[in-house]
Motif scaffolding. Structure first.
Motif, PDB file in Angstrom:
ATOM      1  N   ARG A 184      16.914  -9.275  41.284  1.00  0.00           N
ATOM      2  CA  ARG A 184      17.674  -9.180  40.363  1.00  0.00           C
ATOM      3  C   ARG A 184      19.587  -9.133  39.907  1.00  0.00           C
ATOM      4  NH1 ARG A 184      15.939  -5.042  43.759  1.00  0.00           N
ATOM      5  NH2 ARG A 184      17.644  -4.244  44.353  1.00  0.00           N
ATOM      6  N   ARG A 185      20.397  -9.717  40.846  1.00  0.00           N
ATOM      7  CA  ARG A 185      21.149  -9.912  40.172  1.00  0.00           C
ATOM      8  C   ARG A 185      21.376 -11.396  39.813  1.00  0.00           C
ATOM      9  NH1 ARG A 185      25.194 -13.842  42.538  1.00  0.00           N
ATOM     10  NH2 ARG A 185      27.550 -12.979  42.411  1.00  0.00           N
ATOM     11  N   THR A 186      20.621 -12.681  40.392  1.00  0.00           N
ATOM     12  CA  THR A 186      20.096 -13.499  39.441  1.00  0.00           C
ATOM     13  C   THR A 186      19.693 -13.379  38.116  1.00  0.00           C
ATOM     14  OG1 THR A 186      19.567 -14.973  41.277  1.00  0.00           O
ATOM     15  CG2 THR A 186      18.854 -16.266  39.629  1.00  0.00           C
ATOM     16  N   MET A 187      18.331 -12.604  38.212  1.00  0.00           N
ATOM     17  CA  MET A 187      18.047 -11.937  36.270  1.00  0.00           C
ATOM     18  C   MET A 187      19.141 -12.092  35.620  1.00  0.00           C
ATOM     19  SD  MET A 187      15.180  -8.717  36.144  1.00  0.00           S
ATOM     20  CE  MET A 187      14.975  -8.641  34.431  1.00  0.00           C
ATOM     21  N   ARG A 188      20.127 -10.710  36.085  1.00  0.00           N
ATOM     22  CA  ARG A 188      21.426 -10.545  35.735  1.00  0.00           C
ATOM     23  C   ARG A 188      22.139 -12.211  34.731  1.00  0.00           C
ATOM     24  NH1 ARG A 188      26.158  -7.261  38.158  1.00  0.00           N
ATOM     25  NH2 ARG A 188      26.849  -9.481  39.264  1.00  0.00           N
ATOM     26  N   SER A 189      22.477 -12.548  35.642  1.00  0.00           N
ATOM     27  CA  SER A 189      23.267 -13.754  35.348  1.00  0.00           C
ATOM     28  C   SER A 189      21.930 -14.605  34.136  1.00  0.00           C
ATOM     29  CB  SER A 189      23.032 -15.094  36.898  1.00  0.00           C
ATOM     30  OG  SER A 189      23.525 -14.466  37.378  1.00  0.00           O
ATOM     31  N   GLY A 190      20.908 -14.181  34.518  1.00  0.00           N
ATOM     32  CA  GLY A 190      20.138 -15.021  32.985  1.00  0.00           C
ATOM     33  C   GLY A 190      20.240 -13.744  31.847  1.00  0.00           C
ATOM     34  N   TYR A 191      20.434 -12.720  31.902  1.00  0.00           N
ATOM     35  CA  TYR A 191      20.825 -11.720  30.713  1.00  0.00           C
ATOM     36  C   TYR A 191      21.880 -12.447  30.068  1.00  0.00           C
ATOM     37  CZ  TYR A 191      20.703  -7.366  28.131  1.00  0.00           C
ATOM     38  OH  TYR A 191      20.939  -6.288  27.143  1.00  0.00           O
ATOM     39  N   PRO A 237      13.987 -15.875  37.384  1.00  0.00           N
ATOM     40  CA  PRO A 237      14.764 -15.299  37.303  1.00  0.00           C
ATOM     41  C   PRO A 237      15.639 -14.990  36.249  1.00  0.00           C
ATOM     42  CG  PRO A 237      15.742 -15.396  39.199  1.00  0.00           C
ATOM     43  CD  PRO A 237      14.094 -15.946  39.025  1.00  0.00           C
ATOM     44  N   GLU A 238      16.500 -15.707  36.251  1.00  0.00           N
ATOM     45  CA  GLU A 238      17.405 -16.212  35.373  1.00  0.00           C
ATOM     46  C   GLU A 238      16.418 -15.709  33.373  1.00  0.00           C
ATOM     47  OE1 GLU A 238      20.671 -19.046  37.207  1.00  0.00           O
ATOM     48  OE2 GLU A 238      19.043 -19.886  35.447  1.00  0.00           O
TER      49      GLU A 238
END
Length: 331
Positions: free
Chosen positions: A208-215, A301-302
């Motif tokens: 989830r943290r890495t997905m947030r970075s992609g956002y 996830p990014e």
């Protein structure tokens, strides 16, 4: 030298206790901004005698919105405040940081903000905490960006209008772009600034943290992707390529049985990329295999974060927090 401290938090539990204890020794005006905590954080901050701002849930919670609200409260309490230390509620202040950093700013009038070394408090607790500890170890000297913990001149922050409330992540680099655009310089000092507690112990939190970075990459590229900054263009393209385009092409190859056997070999580009990252550095600067592995894995996830950003843009849906931490507790 007039100093104020703005701490932001959401369900930090014991982490906030440590944070407040670390700043209580200072003579600064302290403001704590809470974003909808349900763990008693507001009551805790109140018991420490700090000024508390509780954000309404009528607007989406973001760290940027919290920092702006804290800065507004600080200016109301002390209109002549010169320096503002922003801190996340999961961080502790390092001894001696304020005097060292403020002396540096006083000696360099063109310096808009300074940060120091942010270290992970429990890097041995999990591989994910260790990855954060490596992430915080950025080069010293003149910097393009700073993170959530920073000592900034109040007049510099006022000049550029503060943080952008609508960014759910990446609000600090975006602010840095605007600070540098009007002539302010940024610096990273060789002094411990804060100890951070990522509190990541499982894979889903890291995802989830890495997905947030992609956002954040997608939003940053959308805002400042044009020359000369080209902000996060490379990071966004890398996520699209490795996290979506390449897997899609490899998946489509199964539609043609005569080429499907090559797909298995084609997926070898991922371990090859991991090996390339490991071999790219030598000596003390070499990349640990674990970091190389998670950098490559993180493209997936990014890419999801990128897609979420553009889906929000298309549907005009307001962005929501992508949280990765479990709710804190008090001991």
């Amino acid at each position: 030298m007039s100093l104020g401290i703005v701490i932001i938090g959401r369900n930090e539990g014991t982490r906030l206790q440590r944070c407040l204890r670390s700043v209580s020794r200072s003579e600064a005006c302290i403001v704590y901004v809470d974003s909808g905590s349900r763990d008693g954080s507001v009551e805790l901050a109140d018991s420490w005698g700090v000024n508390v701002v509780s954000l309404s849930d009528s607007l989406p919670f973001t760290a940027a919105r919290a920092r702006n609200a804290g800065f507004a409260k600080l200016q109301h309490l002390n209109p002549k405040v010169e320096y503002v230390q922003f801190m996340d509620g999961d961080c502790e202040l390092a001894s001696g940081w304020f005097m060292y950093a403020m002396n540096f700013l006083q000696a360099h009038p063109g310096m808009g903000a300074v940060c120091g070394r942010r270290r992970e408090r429990f890097p041995e607790q999990s591989i994910y905490n260790k990855l954060c500890d490596i992430e915080w170890d950025t080069p010293l000297g003149e910097a393009r960006f700073f993170g959530g913990d920073v000592l900034i001149r109040a007049n510099a922050l006022r000049e550029v209008g503060g943080y952008r409330d609508d960014l759910i992540a990446g609000e600090e680099p975006e602010l840095c772009i605007r600070l540098r655009a009007v002539g302010w310089r940024l610096w990273r000092l060789p002094h411990d600034m804060t100890w951070h507690d990522a509190a990541m112990v499982d894979f889903s939190q890291w995802w989830r943290r890495t997905m947030r970075s992609g956002y954040a990459f997608a939003q940053g590229a959308h805002l400042h992707g044009a020359p000369p900054e080209r902000h996060w263009i490379r990071e966004s393209r890398r996520a699209w390529c490795w996290g979506l385009a390449l897997p899609a092409l490899l998946g489509l190859s199964w539609l043609w049985p005569e080429t499907a056997h090559w797909t298995v070999w084609a997926f070898g580009v991922y371990p090859a990329q991991v090996l390339r990252l490991i071999l790219r550095g030598k000596g003390p600067g070499a990349m640990p295999p674990s970091r190389a592995f998670f950098l490559v894995l993180g493209r997936f996830p990014e890419a999801l974060g990128q897609m979420k950003y553009w889906a929000d843009q298309f549907t005009k849906r307001p962005p929501g927090l992508i949280e990765y931490k479990s709710r804190g507790t008090y001991q």
